[in-house]
Write a protein that holds these residues in place. Structure first.
Motif, PDB file in Angstrom:
ATOM      1  N   MET A   1      91.723 -43.784  78.191  1.00 56.84           N
ATOM      2  CA  MET A   1      90.433 -43.003  78.448  1.00 56.84           C
ATOM      3  C   MET A   1      90.142 -42.374  77.288  1.00 56.84           C
ATOM      4  N   PRO A   2      88.668 -42.035  77.192  1.00 53.68           N
ATOM      5  CA  PRO A   2      88.327 -41.329  76.223  1.00 53.68           C
ATOM      6  C   PRO A   2      89.020 -39.783  76.022  1.00 53.68           C
ATOM      7  N   PHE A   3      89.439 -39.527  74.866  1.00 49.68           N
ATOM      8  CA  PHE A   3      89.909 -38.093  74.834  1.00 49.68           C
ATOM      9  C   PHE A   3      88.558 -37.151  74.394  1.00 49.68           C
ATOM     10  N   ASN A   4      87.868 -36.787  75.514  1.00 51.86           N
ATOM     11  CA  ASN A   4      86.762 -36.425  75.208  1.00 51.86           C
ATOM     12  C   ASN A   4      86.603 -34.817  75.145  1.00 51.86           C
ATOM     13  N   LEU A   5      87.518 -34.289  74.780  1.00 47.21           N
ATOM     14  CA  LEU A   5      87.461 -32.837  74.033  1.00 47.21           C
ATOM     15  C   LEU A   5      87.081 -32.831  72.758  1.00 47.21           C
ATOM     16  N   ARG A   6      86.035 -31.960  72.530  1.00 46.41           N
ATOM     17  CA  ARG A   6      85.738 -31.991  71.135  1.00 46.41           C
ATOM     18  C   ARG A   6      85.709 -30.622  70.404  1.00 46.41           C
ATOM     19  N   GLY A   7      85.588 -30.479  69.257  1.00 45.81           N
ATOM     20  CA  GLY A   7      85.753 -29.005  68.533  1.00 45.81           C
ATOM     21  C   GLY A   7      86.945 -29.087  67.769  1.00 45.81           C
ATOM     22  N   ASP A   8      87.018 -28.291  66.646  1.00 38.22           N
ATOM     23  CA  ASP A   8      87.915 -28.228  65.668  1.00 38.22           C
ATOM     24  C   ASP A   8      88.955 -27.333  65.901  1.00 38.22           C
ATOM     25  N   ASP A   9      88.982 -27.058  67.181  1.00 40.82           N
ATOM     26  CA  ASP A   9      90.004 -26.189  67.701  1.00 40.82           C
ATOM     27  C   ASP A   9      90.983 -27.162  68.452  1.00 40.82           C
ATOM     28  N   VAL A  10      90.545 -28.370  68.746  1.00 34.89           N
ATOM     29  CA  VAL A  10      91.012 -29.470  69.471  1.00 34.89           C
ATOM     30  C   VAL A  10      91.342 -30.557  68.626  1.00 34.89           C
ATOM     31  N   CYS A  11      90.573 -31.097  67.930  1.00 31.03           N
ATOM     32  CA  CYS A  11      90.887 -32.373  67.058  1.00 31.03           C
ATOM     33  C   CYS A  11      90.019 -32.281  65.861  1.00 31.03           C
ATOM     34  N   GLN A  12      90.473 -33.276  65.033  1.00 26.87           N
ATOM     35  CA  GLN A  12      89.498 -33.088  63.689  1.00 26.87           C
ATOM     36  C   GLN A  12      89.233 -34.650  63.413  1.00 26.87           C
ATOM     37  N   PRO A  13      88.053 -34.835  62.855  1.00 23.94           N
ATOM     38  CA  PRO A  13      87.533 -36.278  62.389  1.00 23.94           C
ATOM     39  C   PRO A  13      88.738 -36.476  61.595  1.00 23.94           C
ATOM     40  N   THR A  14      89.358 -38.064  61.525  1.00 25.39           N
ATOM     41  CA  THR A  14      90.523 -38.398  60.697  1.00 25.39           C
ATOM     42  C   THR A  14      90.156 -39.767  60.183  1.00 25.39           C
ATOM     43  N   PRO A  15      89.576 -40.218  59.359  1.00 25.09           N
ATOM     44  CA  PRO A  15      89.511 -41.509  58.722  1.00 25.09           C
ATOM     45  C   PRO A  15      90.874 -41.991  58.434  1.00 25.09           C
ATOM     46  N   PRO A  16      91.240 -43.192  58.764  1.00 23.85           N
ATOM     47  CA  PRO A  16      92.558 -43.699  58.256  1.00 23.85           C
ATOM     48  C   PRO A  16      92.790 -43.630  56.868  1.00 23.85           C
ATOM     49  N   THR A  17      93.876 -43.581  56.303  1.00 23.08           N
ATOM     50  CA  THR A  17      93.887 -43.896  54.703  1.00 23.08           C
ATOM     51  C   THR A  17      94.320 -45.391  54.618  1.00 23.08           C
ATOM     52  N   PRO A  18      93.309 -46.134  53.718  1.00 20.16           N
ATOM     53  CA  PRO A  18      93.544 -47.356  53.390  1.00 20.16           C
ATOM     54  C   PRO A  18      95.261 -47.816  53.177  1.00 20.16           C
ATOM     55  N   LEU A  19      95.452 -49.041  53.429  1.00 22.68           N
ATOM     56  CA  LEU A  19      96.902 -49.499  53.182  1.00 22.68           C
ATOM     57  C   LEU A  19      96.777 -50.669  52.336  1.00 22.68           C
ATOM     58  N   PRO A  20      97.159 -50.907  50.980  1.00 21.50           N
ATOM     59  CA  PRO A  20      96.971 -52.127  50.225  1.00 21.50           C
ATOM     60  C   PRO A  20      97.709 -53.067  50.863  1.00 21.50           C
TER      61      PRO A  20
END
Ligand code: AMP
Ligand code: MG
Length: 488
Positions: A1-20
């Motif tokens: 299900m969508p983890f639909n809580l938002r706000g920087d006290d709950v989660c942070q946008p996190t783009p994955p780091t590329p893997l060569p």
């Protein structure tokens, strides 16, 4: 299900780091189907973009685009002590498909990585992949594993190893630690949002009840009580039952230094770093109860919305007391079925305990003993049962077999019918440490065939697989004690 809580006290946008230069190490077509990944004839995704998505190199494949990858914050008790803020230090939630969340474990640093590198090594990724799928096939609630993507990128642990990303799938990865986090900050709004989210999607029956939050606690606790009874029944030791590794859905999550018992040793410790044996096999039920006490205290403010402080405590305390009752009832039921007993008998608990004590004293292989037990007949003579040879104290085990046969005679089912049922609950194949170790060592030499073979075998743990008979054997003597540490 969508983890639909938002706000920087709950989660942070996190783009994955590329893997060569990523490559496939393992893939689970049955999990892919759950999230509508179209497969080619080779059993891998038709769209090659999936390799890069699951490596963390891009965010879209086919019609799936993951616009908001995040990592979430939680706290927790580690080895019995409050550890403060933790969070997804190396797990990134890409998004959800068909109400299932897709997470990349080991896809680089997140806001919550602290001193860690955000990576996972090939070794631990193989263990998590195989065990998730093995547990599912055993009928035990668990997060699933979609794939392992490997790379030559180096990762420093005790020695230099290589990186891998294990993609995991579950309806939700919410843990006890998420509740503890917001409770520790006295953030009742967030606590309530978390509880409401769980009720809306996973515990809808609680909404209709008078005390939704008390009922939510009751249900989470009941699920975890039943889960740990299932663990005990297959000899599974989790290894790190910290409150941040305990699911709010009653799933087995966060596979680390886990282990299946080979020979039965009631106080077996699978985690090399667990010096005190806090998470030993026989302590798991008690520790799960302890974790539920952590959850109860984190949820206390939610009950106080409707009740006095004293009443709230009493309500939670009495609900928490149901845990051992639910656990024992489930444990008895499962072990009765492992013995092939369909009715309930007064002496059953004694019969099971007598057996486990004898198995412990003689260090009898847990899985193989139960698997072979279905060959015992109602008219067998204790002294002619070959399984007695596994035991040092023959007189004692002969007595046990005599009691067991007596008990079988009180049942109406035939020997064949009982065998059929027993072979559906007593697996032939489990993920023994030495089997995982062989697959890992080959994979570290770029040969992934053994991972694939083990995966196939473990997906059908109750079937006789003649070509793979040797995979059911106990470890060779020199591989008996493979130490697994937390460094993963
Ligand atoms: P675990 O006991 O493996 O569930 O991990 C405990 C905590 O340490 C969690 O917050 C993890 O996200 C974090 N952690 C474990 N390994 C790493 C790593 N290599 N990099 C960053 N965080 C990690
Ligand atoms: Mg964890």
């Amino acid at each position: 299900m969508p983890f639909n809580l938002r706000g920087d006290d709950v989660c942070q946008p996190t783009p994955p780091t590329p893997l060569p230069n990523p490559y496939w190490v393992a893939f689970s077509p049955s999990v892919a189907r759950l999230i509508d990944v179209e497969l080619g004839v080779d059993g891998l995704p038709k769209d090659p973009a999936w390799l890069d998505v699951l490596a963390g190199n891009q965010l879209n494949a086919g019609e799936h685009t993951f616009l908001n990858p995040i990592s979430t914050v939680y706290s927790g008790h580690q080895f019995g002590s409050w550890a403060g803020q933790l969070g997804d230090g190396r797990a990134i939630l890409l998004g959800d498909i068909n109400h299932l969340e897709l997470q990349l474990k080991g896809a680089g640093r997140t806001h919550y990585s602290r001193m860690g590198d955000g990576r996972a090594v090939l070794r631990s990724s193989i263990r998590e992949f195989l065990c998730s799928e093995a547990m599912h096939a055993l009928g035990i609630p668990t997060s699933r594993a979609l794939a392992i993507v490997g790379s030559k990128q180096g990762v420093r642990r005790e020695t230099m190893e290589t990186a891998a990303v294990c993609s995991r799938v579950a309806p939700s990865f919410i843990r006890v630690g998420h509740f503890e986090h917001f409770a520790s900050l006295q953030n009742i709004v967030r606590l309530q949002e978390l509880a409401d989210l769980l009720i809306a999607e996973f515990y809808p029956e609680c909404r209709a009840k008078k005390d939704p939050y008390l009922n939510l606690f009751k249900e989470i606790s009941a699920r975890n009580a039943k889960l740990v009874a299932q663990w005990q029944s297959v000899g599974f030791c989790h290894g790190v039952m910290n409150s941040d590794n305990i699911s709010a859905l009653g799933l087995t999550i966060d596979y680390g230094p886990f282990g299946f018992l080979d020979h039965f040793e009631i106080d077996h410790i699978c985690n090399h770093s667990d010096h005190g044996g806090r998470y030993a096999y026989h302590r798991q039920p008690q520790i799960m109860h302890w974790n539920m006490a952590c959850l109860a205290s984190a949820m206390l403010p939610l009950l106080e919305l409707d009740h006095s402080a004293e009443d709230s405590q009493n309500l939670l305390r009495s609900t928490l007391e149901e845990f051992p009752v639910i656990y024992v009832t489930e444990w008895q039921q499962i072990f009765r079925s492992k013995l092939g007993l369909q009715s309930k008998g007064d002496g059953d608990t004694g019969l099971i305990e007598h057996l486990l004590q004898a198995m412990n004293d003689s260090r009898v292989d847990f899985t193989n003993f139960f698997r072979s037990l279905s060959d015992v007949k109602k008219n067998s003579k204790p002294t002619e049962i070959f399984l007695r040879n596994e035991f040092v104290d023959r007189e004692n085990i002969d007595q046990w077999f005599a009691d067991y046969i007596n008990r079988l005679q009180s049942e109406t089912s035939s020997d064949e019918a009982r065998k059929g049922l027993m072979d559906q609950v007593n697996p032939k194949y489990i993920l023994r440490n030495h089997l995982a170790q062989v697959a890992i060592e080959k994979a570290q030499q770029d040969d992934f065939t053994e991972v694939e073979r083990l995966h196939q075998i473990l997906m059908n743990p109750f079937d006789e697989q003649e070509a793979f008979e040797h995979y059911s054997k106990p470890p060779p003597v020199d591989m008996h004690r493979i130490a697994v540490s937390c460094s993963s």
